[in-house]
Write a protein that holds these residues in place. Sequence first.
Motif, PDB file in Angstrom:
ATOM      1  N   LYS A  58       5.190  -4.473   3.865  1.00 18.35           N
ATOM      2  CA  LYS A  58       4.486  -3.425   3.125  1.00 18.35           C
ATOM      3  C   LYS A  58       3.009  -3.390   3.498  1.00 18.35           C
ATOM      4  N   ASP A 103       2.010  -1.758   6.839  1.00 24.31           N
ATOM      5  CA  ASP A 103       1.959  -0.299   6.875  1.00 24.31           C
ATOM      6  C   ASP A 103       0.569   0.234   6.518  1.00 24.31           C
ATOM      7  N   LYS A 104      -0.246  -0.588   5.887  1.00 21.96           N
ATOM      8  CA  LYS A 104      -1.554  -0.127   5.423  1.00 21.96           C
ATOM      9  C   LYS A 104      -2.719  -0.651   6.256  1.00 21.96           C
ATOM     10  N   THR A 119       3.697  -3.117  -6.031  1.00 21.68           N
ATOM     11  CA  THR A 119       4.354  -3.664  -4.837  1.00 21.68           C
ATOM     12  C   THR A 119       4.606  -5.160  -4.974  1.00 21.68           C
TER      13      THR A 119
END
Length: 560
Positions: A326, A329-330, A278
Amino acid sequence: MAFTLVHNHIHSSCFYSAHSSFSFCLQIWSRSSAVKAGLSCRARCSRIRLRKLPRASGNTNPSNNPEKPKLKPRVSDGCVNPDPVPEQNSRVSLLHRLRETFKLDGLGMDILSIALPAALALAADPITSLVDTAFVGHLGSAELAAVGVSGAVFNLVSKLFNVPLLNVTTSFVAEEQASLQGDFDVHRGNGKDSDPKGKMFLPSVSSAVILAATLGIVEAAALFTGSCNLMNTMGIPVDSSIRLPAEQFLTLRAIGAPAIVIALAAQGTFRGFKDTKTPLFAVGAGNLLNAILDPVLIFYFGLGVGGAAISTVISEYLICLILLLKLNDKVQLIAPNFNTQRISQYLASGALLTGRTVAVLLTTTIATSMAAREGPIKMAGYQICFQVWLALSLLNDALALAGQTIIASDYSQGNYEPAGKVAYKVLQIGLAVGLALAIILSLGFDALSGFFTTDSEVLEVARSGVLFVAGSQPVNAVAFVLDGLYYGVSDFGFAAYSMVIVGLISSLFLAFVAPHFGLAGVWCGLFLFMTLRVLAGVVRLGTRSGPWRLLWLDTKNEND
């Protein structure tokens, strides 16, 4: 039918003898000379086999047969081996052991799967700098020199404060994420995974984002308002042709400082998750945008040096945005409460690594100043060797990152034996990479140095340093990998204090030896610097002190 026992050993002593207890079973087929043997030894000896002895014929007088000369029994590990192994077999066995040592097993592939994308991401920034240099170089020598001076100031600030935050975040996140996976139900019961969308809450992530935003704002304000004083510190006169474009470039670059620091904190988080793909995607997208905007802003809109700075800042905010989206989202980016304990741990560990970075920069700066005293020709040749030396450290940094991430996960869960295997394996891979780089540079440095200049005198000086650049690669690789292992077990104190001592010894060596031996003294000083780093790591791991005591103690108990 008679048999003799051939018994080779892997231990320092063997308990197998005529009076020892062992299991022995034979199955003999009447139509075949094959024999199945099952043997076990209390010393766990290997390569136990039976050999069939020739049986004397009833019609033949054994005394008439020529007797073979008796061979002196070979003594190995304190035991007599009645079957001497030829020297060729020993060489084959050595090659086999070397192949087994450096082969890539599942753990080795895990390490490389993390290291390779990380190496590409680390290489993206130098490539982007080269692209900027290529475009700015068409504006003139003054503009190119201005960007070089401003970039040096900006990179110095980044190394001192931003990189320590990146390394500490990687270790802390890896520890917390491993603990969360190991005891998921307990964490859910304590509210650490209470987000209705199923996002994880890791105190290290929210603390890193807060610290990064604060540090970025402080850096931006200091660089924006202090560009004039910084240029004075760098020795740039007010009436110099590079003074105005240098201040302009540094002032505009300062706007991107918050994005850079936050992006590094996010990269550290993804590294802690063992995800280096990523960050590679984000960095690649940002640098591609920078390469597209550079010619548009510099030449089409006529912004010159300012256009180069603006395109860089835009790309930095794009990288930051991609990583935060990104990451959101986690995990939860905003903590439900302010974790002062974690903040304090960040500050303490970051301060140690900042001191360590100062020691490294001080040593390399003294080396560069000693080389500069030798004149412009030798300084130019030294700079070629030094830049190649630094560029190759990216590969070693990537291996260190992989080792740091994996060992932090195992160590935080109390899996000390797997952590020890990780340390051993990543050191093996690092040594193999270092040896490969040494061979490649020995064969191809002449051609590589030709890309930097066509000046024959400079090339002669640069090629004289090939022994240092190539010969130091195995030592460099092990030194960088050891750094990653320190960070993986949060051994930040030793990493900092040992580097200060090593840097002090190396700096004194450079200050006293380099003036008498020129560049040879500089090369020796830098090689001493890296060698002492390796020796410090060997002592730390060998004495099993600090956090390494638990790791080796657990391994010893497993063996017992």
